[in-house]
Design an enzyme around this catalytic site. Structure first.
Site, PDB file in Angstrom:
ATOM      1  N   LYS A  44       0.848  -1.202   0.000  1.00 33.21           N
ATOM      2  CA  LYS A  44       0.000   0.000   0.000  1.00 33.21           C
ATOM      3  C   LYS A  44       0.880   1.246   0.000  1.00 33.21           C
ATOM      4  O   LYS A  44       2.080   1.183   0.253  1.00 33.21           O
ATOM      5  CB  LYS A  44      -0.920  -0.001   1.220  1.00 33.21           C
ATOM      6  CG  LYS A  44      -0.193   0.008   2.556  1.00 33.21           C
ATOM      7  CD  LYS A  44      -1.163  -0.014   3.711  1.00 33.21           C
ATOM      8  CE  LYS A  44      -0.425   0.027   5.059  1.00 33.21           C
ATOM      9  NZ  LYS A  44      -1.351   0.100   6.197  1.00 33.21           N
ATOM     10  N   TYR A  99      15.703  31.857   2.066  1.00 33.32           N
ATOM     11  CA  TYR A  99      14.512  32.660   2.328  1.00 33.32           C
ATOM     12  C   TYR A  99      14.482  33.168   3.773  1.00 33.32           C
ATOM     13  O   TYR A  99      14.925  32.488   4.703  1.00 33.32           O
ATOM     14  CB  TYR A  99      13.255  31.825   2.069  1.00 33.32           C
ATOM     15  CG  TYR A  99      12.908  31.677   0.607  1.00 33.32           C
ATOM     16  CD1 TYR A  99      12.676  32.793  -0.201  1.00 33.32           C
ATOM     17  CD2 TYR A  99      12.797  30.419   0.028  1.00 33.32           C
ATOM     18  CE1 TYR A  99      12.349  32.650  -1.535  1.00 33.32           C
ATOM     19  CE2 TYR A  99      12.470  30.252  -1.310  1.00 33.32           C
ATOM     20  CZ  TYR A  99      12.251  31.388  -2.089  1.00 33.32           C
ATOM     21  OH  TYR A  99      11.931  31.250  -3.419  1.00 33.32           O
TER      22      TYR A  99
END
Length: 827
Positions: A493, A722
């Site tokens: 999964k 940033y």
């Protein structure tokens, strides 16, 4: 060379149980039912291992044409196999080795036997590169050096060859005697000693002594006397009283004394003294392992009488040895398998087996170069290859090189031929590659990396490498510690925990996993479309997916009456044959308190199941809440007890066998009494376990890596990234790496919280992690632009990486973005 059944019975000391009474001959050996090429003149050895039993596949192989079987257990109904011959032996592996030994005894050519902890395969392959221009050489395919691989390697010997080179590896005491009898080397090479495969030996000296048994009857043993433990055991054993030696050293007197080693410009110059004369070679490698491997080859060639001038010329042309096959996404929804570093018929067979594991595409193309220095007549060689491709159901062959082009008429499938790689790249319409698997198999001189680059889907430099050998090692570890009758359900999964869907499922299906489990129906449907036929359980079926699940033979988890009712409606709506009811898996809530029927739901559930004959209960299961945590063991045992009680009620009324399973990865080792009929293998399949006992046996599967795009010098007090959050306290050097939070590198690792690995050293993340890149401090790390950066893997374990993020490895793996290219490799 053929062997009659009468000869084989005598060699293996077996007893013949013949149905047809006629004499039959064999010239081919099969040990893996999945790899049958042609049943003609082929004998199947029903090997019994810790993980499997070849006797299970006799009936299937008989139907596919095999008529000769070597077995240790005679089938009860063997007389029903009216055209078969069974040879009953005490031990099928010993029988295989006896046949290999007998075959070896028919040839009187020099045989080089190689053992050691590391370097065996490289030394073998380099000796082939260095001497195949003069001699027709047979050698072990890839790293066929085990108790099974060695007799299969020796079986290849025939009268065409002038020299054989075989490697031998052991993992337990008393194994080397078996291999010595099969290889019977006349020249021995002992490469080195280290920690590899040492877990079953008490002392290093014991392992050395065991490996030394390979050389008890050689004429000459070649080794480095600087490994003092090897030298000590050799002296103590007195083996040199009966055999000769050729030694080398860079510390003391030896037959080949290494006087100087100089590394520069990606080459190494090695100066030695041999027969009181200074000699020199250069190799195109600078790592210590390659230098040692090259000196072993140098010593061997000097011993064989080669002039150093010729040795030096060839050493400079040594090619790296690709130890793995790589699977990548290609253009036009193709899958590319790259094995373009060497080319011979044995490695081609191995690569074709890997190609045929890939079920995602029906059509398969092989791009093959000339096979150089095979020692086999070209007409026979390419006729054999043509037959091999047809038997492996290859749709198209693209041959590159003058030799294969001259033999084009041997191939009866769709075919195209080009004299050079350059002419293929220039003339072939690449748009014709579409929805197919493509194998690249070329000798190094043909530079197939150009073709690989042209076929590969374009992606940025960050990749997630998935080691399929490690995946199967982990699968086999758990297979070895459970009962042989207990099944394994592998969890694939969430894109197989980030590792890829059909690629992982293909590998597991090839190794005969019993069940797969996915989270949603879409994942199961994708696997079915990719050719996966293993039973698949869907753990979270949604209301709109039941029609599709029925259509694709997927088996839903049923956890409450609402979902059961949806299934009942879907069954009414779909036309289902009465003999093919929908298989379901009933989930019980035994304490996890997530999904599942409660204990007081059981009576009503039984009533509903009895009313619908088109529903077949395949399994009942539950989920443990804290199987990995010892402090909750009392609660875990109470869950197991409750599950046992609830499952017995369903089993009593089902009217057929019902599988029971409750254990996840962590529980398999900790609660062996609760293995029941099946266990569910999840995160540990991918190499992650909190249990030290398991962790020591598991191998790392996934490595997230990138490379340095640019290196910059930052002045003290300048800011980085940033929000100017990164501040250089001193002059510093930073590297920019093209991986960011859009790739799965969490922003919370910013500003020193996380680190990546560069050239074996930790490099702290500086500034904020950006969407597509990050910056790391490499002030004290020698590195250059283009150097590899490891985010997590063997060097930087995912468990440690998860700790830095205050999370668990599950989240790390499943958060690796789909835009990160997955590269699968298999040795």
């Amino acid at each position: 060379m053929q062997y009659s059944i009468t000869e084989i019975v005598k060699i293996t000391r077996g007893e013949l149980f013949a149905s047809n009474g006629s004499e039959t001959f064999i010239n081919d050996i099969l040990i893996d039912s999945r790899k049958l090429i042609s049943p003609k003149n082929c004998v199947f050895f029903a090997l019994v291992t810790k993980r499997n039993d070849g006797h299970k596949y006799i009936e299937d192989l008989y139907k596919r044409g095999i008529k000769i079987f070597i077995v240790s257990i005679l089938p009860e109904n063997y007389q029903q196999f009216k055209k078969a011959n069974f040879i009953l032996v005490k031990d099928t592996l010993k029988a295989l080795q006896s046949l290999g030994s007998a075959h070896r005894g028919k040839f009187n050519i020099p045989v080089i036997g190689i053992t050691g902890s590391n370097g065996k395969t490289i030394v073998k392959e380099w000796l082939y590169q260095l001497m195949s221009a003069d001699k027709k050489i047979i050698r072990s395919p890839k790293s066929y050096n085990s108790q099974i691989g060695v007799p299969l390697s020796v079986w290849q010997m025939d009268d065409n060859y002038e020299l054989a080179v075989f490697e031998a590896g052991i993992s337990e005491p008393d194994e080397m005697d078996n291999l010595r009898k099969v290889i019977n080397p006349s020249i021995g090479i002992f490469t080195n000693i280290g920690q590899a495969h040492g877990e079953n030996f008490i002392y290093t000296s014991q392992k050395i002594g065991e490996k030394l048994k390979l050389f008890t009857k050689v004429d000459t043993l070649i080794y480095c006397i600087d490994y003092h433990e090897i030298q000590e055991i050799i002296i103590r054993s007195e083996i040199l009283k009966s055999i000769k030696s050729f030694t080398w050293s860079n510390k003391q007197d030896a037959d080949l004394f290494i006087k100087e080693i100089k590394k520069n410009n990606k080459k190494t110059s090695i100066t030695g003294v041999f027969n009181n004369k200074e000699i020199n070679i250069k190799i195109p490698f600078v790592d210590d392992a390659s230098i040692e491997n090259a000196i072993h080859c140098w010593a061997t060639m000097l011993h064989l009488g080669y002039e150093n001038e010729l040795i030096a010329k060839r050493m400079l042309l040594l090619n790296p040895i690709a130890m793995r096959l790589e699977l990548k996404e290609g253009i036009n929804n193709c899958s590319i398998i790259n094995d373009s570093y060497n080319s011979d018929i044995n490695s081609l067979t191995i690569a074709l087996d890997f190609l045929n594991q890939q079920k995602q595409h029906k059509n398969k193309t092989v791009i093959l170069s000339d096979i150089l220095q095979s020692g086999v007549n070209e007409i026979k060689l390419y006729s054999d290859i043509a037959t091999l491709l047809e038997n492996k159901a290859i749709k198209r062959i693209i041959g590159i090189g003058p030799a294969i082009s001259n033999q084009s008429e041997r191939f009866n499938i769709e075919k195209y031929f080009y004299p050079t790689t350059e002419s293929f790249l220039r003339k072939f319409p690449f748009t014709s590659f579409n929805n197919e698997s493509i194998l690249l198999k070329g000798a190094r001189v043909f530079e197939f990396e150009q073709i690989s680059k042209a076929l590969q889907q374009k992606a940025h430099e960050t990749v997630l490498e998935i080691n399929l050998n490690a995946l199967i090692n982990n699968y086999n570890y758990y297979r070895s510690i459970i009962n042989k009758k207990t099944k394994i359900m592998a969890m694939v999964k969430a894109f197989s925990y980030g590792s890829g869907s059909f690629e992982i499922a293909n590998a597991l299906q090839f190794h005969r996993v019993d069940y797969l489990a996915v989270a949603y129906a879409d994942e199961g449907i994708e696997l079915r479309k990719a050719g996966i036929s293993v039973p698949i359980m869907v753990m979270n079926p949604d209301e709109q997916s039941f029609d599709s699940m029925i259509m694709h033979n997927l088996e839903p988890e049923i956890y409450n009456f609402r979902v059961l009712e949806i299934l009942e409606k879907a069954i009414k709506k779909n036309i289902i044959p009465k003999n093919k009811p929908v298989k379901i898996h009933i989930k019980f809530d035994t304490g996890m308190h997530r999904l599942g029927f409660e204990e007081d739901n059981i009576d009503e559930l039984i009533t509903r199941l009895k009313e619908n004959k088109m529903i077949y209960v395949q399994s009942v299961f539950s989920h443990l809440a804290a199987s990995e945590n010892k402090k909750h063991d009392k609660f875990t045992l109470s869950q197991i007890e409750k599950f046992t009680k609830m499952s017995e009620v369903i089993k009593a009324v089902a009217g057929h066998p019902v599988l029971c399973h409750i254990l996840n990865s962590a529980g398999i080792t900790r609660f062996p009494d609760a293995h029941f009929d099946m266990v569910r293998l999840g995160i540990s399949l991918y190499g992650v376990s909190m249990n030290p006992k398991d962790a020591s046996s598991l191998q790392n599967v996934s490595t997230l890596k990138s490379s340095i795009s640019q290196i910059k010098t930052i002045a003290a007090n300048d800011t980085i990234g940033y929000d100017r959050s990164g501040i250089a306290k001193n002059d510093m050097t930073i590297a920019i790496v093209p991986i960011g939070y859009a790739d799965g590198l969490k922003r919370s690792l910013s500003n020193g919280k996380g680190s990546l690995m560069v050239n074996g050293k930790k490099a702290t993340i500086v500034g904020n992690v950006c969407m597509d890149m990050c910056m790391i401090d490499v002030s004290d790390i020698p590195c250059g632009e283009g150097d590899e950066v490891i985010i997590f893997g063997q060097e930087n374990p995912i468990t440690k990486f998860a700790d830095d993020l205050d999370t668990i490895p599950y989240e790390i793996l499943t958060n690796v973005s789909r835009r990160v290219r997955r590269v699968y490799f298999q040795e």
